[in-house]
Design a protein around this motif. Structure first.
Motif, mmCIF file in Angstrom:
data_model
loop_
_atom_site.group_PDB
_atom_site.id
_atom_site.type_symbol
_atom_site.label_atom_id
_atom_site.label_comp_id
_atom_site.label_asym_id
_atom_site.label_seq_id
_atom_site.Cartn_x
_atom_site.Cartn_y
_atom_site.Cartn_z
ATOM 1 N N GLN A 81 38.138 -2.397 -26.086
ATOM 2 C CA GLN A 81 36.762 -2.068 -25.601
ATOM 3 C C GLN A 81 36.788 -1.056 -24.075
ATOM 4 O O GLN A 81 37.730 -1.403 -23.367
ATOM 5 C CB GLN A 81 35.877 -3.253 -25.294
ATOM 6 N N VAL A 82 35.897 -0.057 -24.031
ATOM 7 C CA VAL A 82 35.925 0.641 -22.911
ATOM 8 C C VAL A 82 34.974 -0.028 -21.904
ATOM 9 O O VAL A 82 34.060 -0.680 -22.215
ATOM 10 C CB VAL A 82 35.419 1.870 -23.275
ATOM 11 N N ASP A 104 46.667 -7.999 -9.128
ATOM 12 C CA ASP A 104 46.690 -7.626 -7.349
ATOM 13 C C ASP A 104 45.619 -6.755 -7.169
ATOM 14 O O ASP A 104 46.015 -5.580 -7.609
ATOM 15 C CB ASP A 104 48.108 -7.620 -7.029
ATOM 16 N N PRO A 105 44.590 -7.200 -6.679
ATOM 17 C CA PRO A 105 43.646 -6.041 -6.216
ATOM 18 C C PRO A 105 43.988 -4.771 -5.520
ATOM 19 O O PRO A 105 43.622 -3.895 -5.804
ATOM 20 C CB PRO A 105 42.354 -6.830 -5.577
ATOM 21 N N ASN A 106 45.073 -4.910 -4.909
ATOM 22 C CA ASN A 106 45.537 -3.859 -3.802
ATOM 23 C C ASN A 106 46.485 -2.848 -5.013
ATOM 24 O O ASN A 106 46.395 -1.502 -4.599
ATOM 25 C CB ASN A 106 46.581 -4.370 -2.887
ATOM 26 N N LEU A 107 46.753 -3.098 -5.999
ATOM 27 C CA LEU A 107 47.333 -2.168 -6.935
ATOM 28 C C LEU A 107 46.265 -1.408 -7.639
ATOM 29 O O LEU A 107 46.655 -0.251 -8.487
ATOM 30 C CB LEU A 107 48.121 -3.003 -7.944
ATOM 31 N N TYR A 108 45.101 -1.862 -7.791
ATOM 32 C CA TYR A 108 44.166 -0.793 -8.640
ATOM 33 C C TYR A 108 42.832 -0.463 -7.748
ATOM 34 O O TYR A 108 41.841 -0.296 -8.222
ATOM 35 C CB TYR A 108 43.550 -2.139 -9.477
ATOM 36 N N VAL A 109 43.277 -0.192 -6.221
ATOM 37 C CA VAL A 109 42.127 0.370 -5.756
ATOM 38 C C VAL A 109 41.700 1.717 -6.234
ATOM 39 O O VAL A 109 40.359 1.970 -6.401
ATOM 40 C CB VAL A 109 42.765 0.464 -4.287
ATOM 41 N N GLU A 110 42.513 2.506 -6.663
ATOM 42 C CA GLU A 110 42.088 3.782 -7.144
ATOM 43 C C GLU A 110 41.304 3.702 -8.588
ATOM 44 O O GLU A 110 40.618 4.640 -8.993
ATOM 45 C CB GLU A 110 43.176 4.880 -7.192
ATOM 46 N N TYR A 111 41.620 2.648 -9.112
ATOM 47 C CA TYR A 111 41.067 2.476 -10.662
ATOM 48 C C TYR A 111 39.744 1.588 -10.514
ATOM 49 O O TYR A 111 39.025 1.644 -11.740
ATOM 50 C CB TYR A 111 41.980 1.768 -11.530
ATOM 51 N N GLU A 112 39.214 0.810 -9.344
ATOM 52 C CA GLU A 112 38.332 0.191 -9.478
ATOM 53 C C GLU A 112 36.993 0.948 -9.792
ATOM 54 O O GLU A 112 36.699 2.187 -9.147
ATOM 55 C CB GLU A 112 38.283 -0.542 -8.081
ATOM 56 N N GLY A 113 36.114 0.607 -10.526
ATOM 57 C CA GLY A 113 34.893 1.198 -11.194
ATOM 58 C C GLY A 113 35.246 2.500 -11.970
ATOM 59 O O GLY A 113 34.186 2.999 -12.430
ATOM 60 N N ARG A 114 36.392 2.669 -12.315
ATOM 61 C CA ARG A 114 36.579 3.793 -13.159
ATOM 62 C C ARG A 114 36.891 3.388 -14.473
ATOM 63 O O ARG A 114 37.109 2.115 -14.505
ATOM 64 C CB ARG A 114 38.055 4.445 -12.734
ATOM 65 N N PRO A 115 36.958 4.175 -15.479
ATOM 66 C CA PRO A 115 36.963 3.714 -16.828
ATOM 67 C C PRO A 115 38.342 3.082 -17.459
ATOM 68 O O PRO A 115 39.388 3.405 -16.669
ATOM 69 C CB PRO A 115 36.992 4.913 -17.751
ATOM 70 N N VAL A 116 38.465 1.849 -17.910
ATOM 71 C CA VAL A 116 39.277 1.086 -18.447
ATOM 72 C C VAL A 116 39.371 0.884 -19.761
ATOM 73 O O VAL A 116 38.298 0.492 -20.314
ATOM 74 C CB VAL A 116 39.721 -0.015 -17.694
ATOM 75 N N ILE A 117 40.256 0.520 -20.602
ATOM 76 C CA ILE A 117 40.238 0.105 -22.107
ATOM 77 C C ILE A 117 40.799 -1.423 -21.811
ATOM 78 O O ILE A 117 42.245 -1.434 -21.452
ATOM 79 C CB ILE A 117 41.121 0.956 -22.788
ATOM 80 N N TYR A 118 40.304 -2.341 -22.238
ATOM 81 C CA TYR A 118 40.718 -3.644 -22.434
ATOM 82 C C TYR A 118 41.317 -3.655 -23.692
ATOM 83 O O TYR A 118 40.331 -4.117 -24.816
ATOM 84 C CB TYR A 118 39.621 -4.707 -22.277
ATOM 85 N N ALA A 119 42.774 -3.900 -23.783
ATOM 86 C CA ALA A 119 43.256 -3.624 -25.192
ATOM 87 C C ALA A 119 43.320 -5.032 -25.994
ATOM 88 O O ALA A 119 44.026 -5.881 -25.463
ATOM 89 C CB ALA A 119 44.484 -2.814 -25.041
ATOM 90 N N GLN A 120 42.811 -4.857 -26.954
ATOM 91 C CA GLN A 120 42.880 -5.994 -27.939
ATOM 92 C C GLN A 120 44.102 -6.174 -28.630
ATOM 93 O O GLN A 120 44.645 -7.089 -29.603
ATOM 94 C CB GLN A 120 41.504 -6.269 -29.081
ATOM 95 N N SER A 121 44.492 -4.679 -29.011
ATOM 96 C CA SER A 121 45.912 -4.737 -29.648
ATOM 97 C C SER A 121 46.624 -3.465 -29.270
ATOM 98 O O SER A 121 45.964 -2.390 -28.758
ATOM 99 C CB SER A 121 45.652 -4.600 -30.993
#
Length: 267
Positions: free
Chosen positions: A110-111, A128-145
């Motif tokens: 899911q997007v 770790d939130p510190n690793l994802y500062v640049e990705y926060e709020g940006r598109p992500v795919i929650y991979a089911q497979s």
């Protein structure tokens, strides 16, 4: 070899008509490969530029991984789109996935727009939130497979790399051997051989020259073992022919074979 599919979507996306999961009996250390629900297959460029339209929807993307962030996350991007941003993938399948080198992966999920706190609460991944500062709020795919997605020639040139693994392979039907068997044409790698596919339980016949997507597990071709494990109707002449041509070569034992099409966005 045929070249009428423009490199099969430039090796970046496939469109599968049906939605199905691999048989649970396929025990591998990779997450199961599944085909997506609507809207289906997209590029990472579409995920980046059409996020609002895709939010909450299940998509399938094929891409080489760009960077591993953690054991549960990595980024992907389409090389042909120079302005395309990297898309974060979060493995929510509950199964570990080892990122390959120089091999595409197929991601279905899911997007969403990334909120690390929500991910940790819902999936208990401990990001770790510190690793994802640049990705926060940006598109992500929650991979089911997630599945390896090599080209047919990549498999036949180095089968030991893929034996026992769940694969998602696209290609053009080159030679129909019988109702249960056909080969996938290799048109990307010079000198590489076509890949034999055995579909023990076909739901529809494939056609010569048809572009298909195949999900399944790779194993060495040993006639006695194949006959023991699958209820095939090979006569003695066909057995001898296949054994002479494919003995100890790789065979993709399919759990699903689906028509593949080129999305408009990839033309």
């Amino acid at each position: 070899m045929r070249n009428n599919l423009q490199g099969l979507w430039n090796r970046k996306a496939i469109a599968l008509v049906a939605s199905v999961a691999l048989l649970a009996a396929c025990e591998t250390n990779q997450p199961q490969a599944t085909t997506p629900a609507s809207p289906g297959n997209v590029t990472t460029e579409q995920v980046a530029n059409q996020t609002e339209a895709l939010l909450g929807k299940t998509v399938t993307v094929r891409s080489e991984p760009v960077q591993k962030i953690s054991d549960s996350t990595f980024t992907i991007s389409d090389e042909q789109f120079f302005s395309n941003e990297n898309i974060l993938v979060v493995n929510t399948s509950g199964k570990p996935f080892v990122l390959p080198e120089n091999t595409e992966v197929q991601v279905t999920g899911q997007v969403a727009n990334l909120v690390v706190a929500d991910v940790n609460r819902e999936y208990n991944l401990g990001l770790d939130p510190n690793l994802y500062v640049e990705y926060e709020g940006r598109p992500v795919i929650y991979a089911q497979s997630i599945a390896l997605a090599p080209e047919p020639g990549e498999i036949t040139q180095n089968p030991s790399r893929y034996y026992g693994q769940t694969l998602a392979v696209t290609g053009e039907v080159e030679d129909i051997v019988d109702a249960n068997s056909f080969t996938l044409d290799e048109e990307q790698l010079i000198g590489a051989e076509d890949l034999l596919v055995i579909n023990a339980n076909p739901t529809a016949a494939v056609n010569d020259g048809e572009a298909v997507a195949v999900t399944g597990v790779l194993r060495p071709f040993v006639v006695a073992e194949i006959e023991r494990d699958y209820d095939l109707t090979w006569d003695l002449d066909l057995q001898r022919k296949l054994e002479a041509e494919y003995s100890q070569k790789p065979v993709l034992v399919a759990d699903g074979v689906y028509p593949s099409a080129i999305p408009e966005a990839a033309k």
